[in-house]
Design a protein around this motif. Structure first.
Motif, PDB file in Angstrom:
ATOM      1  N   LEU A 127       0.810  -1.224   0.000  1.00 56.66           N
ATOM      2  CA  LEU A 127       0.000   0.000   0.000  1.00 56.66           C
ATOM      3  C   LEU A 127       0.842   1.273   0.000  1.00 56.66           C
ATOM      4  O   LEU A 127       0.275   2.368   0.041  1.00 56.66           O
ATOM      5  CB  LEU A 127      -0.928   0.015   1.220  1.00 56.66           C
ATOM      6  N   ALA A 128       2.144   1.160  -0.082  1.00 55.62           N
ATOM      7  CA  ALA A 128       3.009   2.343  -0.050  1.00 55.62           C
ATOM      8  C   ALA A 128       2.619   3.323  -1.156  1.00 55.62           C
ATOM      9  O   ALA A 128       2.480   2.953  -2.321  1.00 55.62           O
ATOM     10  CB  ALA A 128       4.467   1.933  -0.211  1.00 55.62           C
ATOM     11  N   GLY A 129       2.404   4.565  -0.760  1.00 61.05           N
ATOM     12  CA  GLY A 129       2.075   5.608  -1.723  1.00 61.05           C
ATOM     13  C   GLY A 129       0.603   5.729  -2.052  1.00 61.05           C
ATOM     14  O   GLY A 129       0.203   6.672  -2.744  1.00 61.05           O
ATOM     15  N   LEU A 130      -0.235   4.802  -1.570  1.00 62.13           N
ATOM     16  CA  LEU A 130      -1.669   4.891  -1.828  1.00 62.13           C
ATOM     17  C   LEU A 130      -2.352   5.725  -0.751  1.00 62.13           C
ATOM     18  O   LEU A 130      -2.031   5.618   0.433  1.00 62.13           O
ATOM     19  CB  LEU A 130      -2.297   3.494  -1.849  1.00 62.13           C
ATOM     20  N   ASP A 131      -3.290   6.547  -1.160  1.00 55.18           N
ATOM     21  CA  ASP A 131      -4.062   7.381  -0.238  1.00 55.18           C
ATOM     22  C   ASP A 131      -5.486   6.847  -0.185  1.00 55.18           C
ATOM     23  O   ASP A 131      -6.238   6.959  -1.156  1.00 55.18           O
ATOM     24  CB  ASP A 131      -4.059   8.832  -0.707  1.00 55.18           C
ATOM     25  N   LEU A 132      -5.857   6.259   0.941  1.00 47.75           N
ATOM     26  CA  LEU A 132      -7.192   5.688   1.104  1.00 47.75           C
ATOM     27  C   LEU A 132      -8.091   6.585   1.946  1.00 47.75           C
ATOM     28  O   LEU A 132      -9.113   6.144   2.471  1.00 47.75           O
ATOM     29  CB  LEU A 132      -7.091   4.302   1.747  1.00 47.75           C
ATOM     30  N   THR A 133      -7.744   7.856   2.054  1.00 49.86           N
ATOM     31  CA  THR A 133      -8.552   8.804   2.819  1.00 49.86           C
ATOM     32  C   THR A 133      -9.995   8.799   2.310  1.00 49.86           C
ATOM     33  O   THR A 133     -10.237   8.884   1.102  1.00 49.86           O
ATOM     34  CB  THR A 133      -7.973  10.225   2.701  1.00 49.86           C
ATOM     35  N   GLY A 134     -10.923   8.668   3.238  1.00 51.67           N
ATOM     36  CA  GLY A 134     -12.328   8.667   2.883  1.00 51.67           C
ATOM     37  C   GLY A 134     -12.889   7.295   2.567  1.00 51.67           C
ATOM     38  O   GLY A 134     -14.108   7.121   2.479  1.00 51.67           O
ATOM     39  N   ARG A 135     -12.019   6.306   2.389  1.00 51.56           N
ATOM     40  CA  ARG A 135     -12.485   4.943   2.139  1.00 51.56           C
ATOM     41  C   ARG A 135     -12.827   4.288   3.477  1.00 51.56           C
ATOM     42  O   ARG A 135     -12.105   4.440   4.455  1.00 51.56           O
ATOM     43  CB  ARG A 135     -11.403   4.130   1.426  1.00 51.56           C
ATOM     44  N   ARG A 136     -13.903   3.515   3.508  1.00 55.49           N
ATOM     45  CA  ARG A 136     -14.346   2.862   4.735  1.00 55.49           C
ATOM     46  C   ARG A 136     -14.174   1.359   4.582  1.00 55.49           C
ATOM     47  O   ARG A 136     -14.566   0.779   3.567  1.00 55.49           O
ATOM     48  CB  ARG A 136     -15.806   3.208   5.031  1.00 55.49           C
ATOM     49  N   ALA A 137     -13.594   0.730   5.605  1.00 55.63           N
ATOM     50  CA  ALA A 137     -13.262  -0.694   5.534  1.00 55.63           C
ATOM     51  C   ALA A 137     -13.675  -1.407   6.812  1.00 55.63           C
ATOM     52  O   ALA A 137     -13.609  -0.844   7.912  1.00 55.63           O
ATOM     53  CB  ALA A 137     -11.765  -0.869   5.310  1.00 55.63           C
ATOM     54  N   ILE A 138     -14.085  -2.663   6.662  1.00 60.33           N
ATOM     55  CA  ILE A 138     -14.340  -3.559   7.786  1.00 60.33           C
ATOM     56  C   ILE A 138     -13.380  -4.733   7.669  1.00 60.33           C
ATOM     57  O   ILE A 138     -13.215  -5.302   6.586  1.00 60.33           O
ATOM     58  CB  ILE A 138     -15.790  -4.089   7.769  1.00 60.33           C
ATOM     59  N   VAL A 139     -12.752  -5.093   8.786  1.00 66.82           N
ATOM     60  CA  VAL A 139     -11.890  -6.271   8.841  1.00 66.82           C
ATOM     61  C   VAL A 139     -12.439  -7.192   9.923  1.00 66.82           C
ATOM     62  O   VAL A 139     -12.406  -6.852  11.111  1.00 66.82           O
ATOM     63  CB  VAL A 139     -10.429  -5.903   9.158  1.00 66.82           C
ATOM     64  N   THR A 140     -12.975  -8.357   9.539  1.00 66.58           N
ATOM     65  CA  THR A 140     -13.416  -9.302  10.565  1.00 66.58           C
ATOM     66  C   THR A 140     -12.189  -9.987  11.156  1.00 66.58           C
ATOM     67  O   THR A 140     -11.175 -10.188  10.482  1.00 66.58           O
ATOM     68  CB  THR A 140     -14.389 -10.354  10.001  1.00 66.58           C
ATOM     69  N   GLY A 141     -12.272 -10.326  12.423  1.00 66.14           N
ATOM     70  CA  GLY A 141     -11.123 -10.936  13.083  1.00 66.14           C
ATOM     71  C   GLY A 141      -9.936  -9.989  13.149  1.00 66.14           C
ATOM     72  O   GLY A 141      -8.784 -10.425  13.095  1.00 66.14           O
ATOM     73  N   GLY A 142     -10.217  -8.713  13.285  1.00 72.62           N
ATOM     74  CA  GLY A 142      -9.165  -7.709  13.236  1.00 72.62           C
ATOM     75  C   GLY A 142      -8.399  -7.505  14.526  1.00 72.62           C
ATOM     76  O   GLY A 142      -7.577  -6.590  14.609  1.00 72.62           O
ATOM     77  N   ALA A 143      -8.645  -8.367  15.526  1.00 68.61           N
ATOM     78  CA  ALA A 143      -7.971  -8.199  16.810  1.00 68.61           C
ATOM     79  C   ALA A 143      -6.824  -9.182  17.008  1.00 68.61           C
ATOM     80  O   ALA A 143      -6.217  -9.216  18.080  1.00 68.61           O
ATOM     81  CB  ALA A 143      -8.968  -8.344  17.956  1.00 68.61           C
ATOM     82  N   SER A 144      -6.511  -9.979  15.982  1.00 67.35           N
ATOM     83  CA  SER A 144      -5.407 -10.928  16.134  1.00 67.35           C
ATOM     84  C   SER A 144      -4.819 -11.262  14.772  1.00 67.35           C
ATOM     85  O   SER A 144      -5.430 -10.998  13.725  1.00 67.35           O
ATOM     86  CB  SER A 144      -5.876 -12.216  16.831  1.00 67.35           C
ATOM     87  N   GLY A 145      -3.613 -11.849  14.803  1.00 63.58           N
ATOM     88  CA  GLY A 145      -2.990 -12.387  13.599  1.00 63.58           C
ATOM     89  C   GLY A 145      -2.874 -11.412  12.450  1.00 63.58           C
ATOM     90  O   GLY A 145      -2.573 -10.229  12.629  1.00 63.58           O
ATOM     91  N   ILE A 146      -3.164 -11.928  11.239  1.00 63.95           N
ATOM     92  CA  ILE A 146      -3.034 -11.065  10.065  1.00 63.95           C
ATOM     93  C   ILE A 146      -4.135 -10.014  10.018  1.00 63.95           C
ATOM     94  O   ILE A 146      -4.012  -9.024   9.305  1.00 63.95           O
ATOM     95  CB  ILE A 146      -3.011 -11.879   8.758  1.00 63.95           C
ATOM     96  N   GLY A 147      -5.197 -10.215  10.791  1.00 64.95           N
ATOM     97  CA  GLY A 147      -6.239  -9.188  10.850  1.00 64.95           C
ATOM     98  C   GLY A 147      -5.699  -7.866  11.373  1.00 64.95           C
ATOM     99  O   GLY A 147      -6.055  -6.791  10.883  1.00 64.95           O
TER     100      GLY A 147
END
Length: 319
Positions: A19-39
């Motif tokens: 993601l280097a150099g990408l600007d995701l400002t304003g984009r909304r994302a959900i990550v399930t299992g985001g409290a461990s591992g690759i999440g």
């Protein structure tokens, strides 16, 4: 395949590098299992690029600790989600307001002993497939709204699968092991095949809405996902990865490397308009079992099985 997609990245690339150099400002994302591992690393990379990230987690306290640790430019939100509990999924969907640009179906359970939900569903299939299916279909309007409003005209869903999908197709005659003997890895493999089939059919159904869905194998990463896997089983996996059992041991990826393919599919312009495919090490996988950890099985890309699974999932969740 002649139109196989490759990228400048590979097995050793990290999510931050992708993601280097990408600007995701304003984009909304959900990550399930985001409290461990690759999440965690998936959320870290997306948030670091400016996305508004929500961690969908069973353990809200753990999620809050991760959100604070990420120190993202935009505060990371945390919401409760238990994928094995339809009411929880429904509550999460009902509580979501506004568009959704990126949904990463990352959470999962691996090779557990036989466990069933209150409705009698085998837990790995219920969590890894049915819960994510209900979540994605419930959030379809939010994804379509994001695609309609986006300059790219696109929203993306990412389905984290595994090379274990080679172990089993979806056994439609006995998905929940009611008649056949239960085998943890077969159950896991079936659920991971379902993750790929979902990407195939969702892309077919949702492409006109600007929604693309892809699946991936993150690689071998030592995380809490392996809590049900013994050291003996891990050693067998390492030997299987060596081919004849005499080669070098399996090289584990770091969580930062394991998250690279997820964020590639979630946000890289290299994948604009691409859907219904399975990736590994930041490239589209070749069809066939190239090794114990590489390639995509034809049964996971079968459009007839994908359509059948979709209809069965709708019926199952409505029952």
């Amino acid at each position: 395949m002649s139109d196989r997609i490759t990228t400048p990245f590979g097995a050793e690339s990290t999510a931050a590098e992708v993601l280097a150099g990408l600007d995701l400002t304003g984009r909304r994302a959900i990550v399930t299992g985001g409290a461990s591992g690759i999440g965690i690393e998936t959320a870290r990379a997306l948030a670091g690029a400016g996305a508004e990230v929500t961690l969908a987690v069973r353990d809200v306290a753990a999620g809050e600790r991760v959100a604070a640790e990420l120190k993202a430019p935009v505060p990371v939100q945390v919401r409760h989600l238990d994928l094995a509990e339809p009411t929880s999924v429904g509550t999460f969907v009902a509580g979501w307001a506004g568009p959704l640009d990126i949904l990463i179906n990352n959470a999962g359970i691996m090779a557990s002993p036989l466990l069933r939900t209150p409705r009698g569903f085998e837990l790995q299939f219920a969590t890894n497939h049915l819960g994510h299916f209900a979540l994605a279909t419930g959030l379809h309007p939010a994804l379509a709204a994001a695609a309609a409003a986006s300059p790219t005209g696109e929203a993306r869903v990412v389905s984290v699968s595994s090379s274990a999908h080679h172990r089993s197709p979806v056994v439609f005659d006995d998905i929940h092991f009611e008649r056949r003997p239960y085998e943890p890895w077969a159950a896991y493999g079936q659920s991971k095949t379902a993750n790929v089939l979902f990407a195939v059919e969702a892309t077919r159904r949702w492409a006109d809405d600007g929604i693309t869905v892809n699946a991936l194998m993150p690689g071998g990463i030592r995380t809490n996902l392996q809590r049900h896997v013994s050291e003996a089983d891990l050693e067998r996996l390492r030997r299987a990865a060596a081919g004849d059992g005499t080669g070098p041991a399996l090289r584990w990826k770091s969580p930062e490397q394991g998250a690279a393919t997820s964020v590639l599919l979630a946000a890289s312009p290299l994948l604009a308009g691409v859907g219904g495919r399975y990736f590994e090490d930041c490239h589209q996988a070749e069809v066939g079992m190239l090794s114990a950890r590489n390639g995509v099985a034809a049964h996971a890309l079968d459009p007839e099985a994908a359509a059948r699974l979709w209809d069965l999932s709708v019926t199952t969740l409505a029952g």
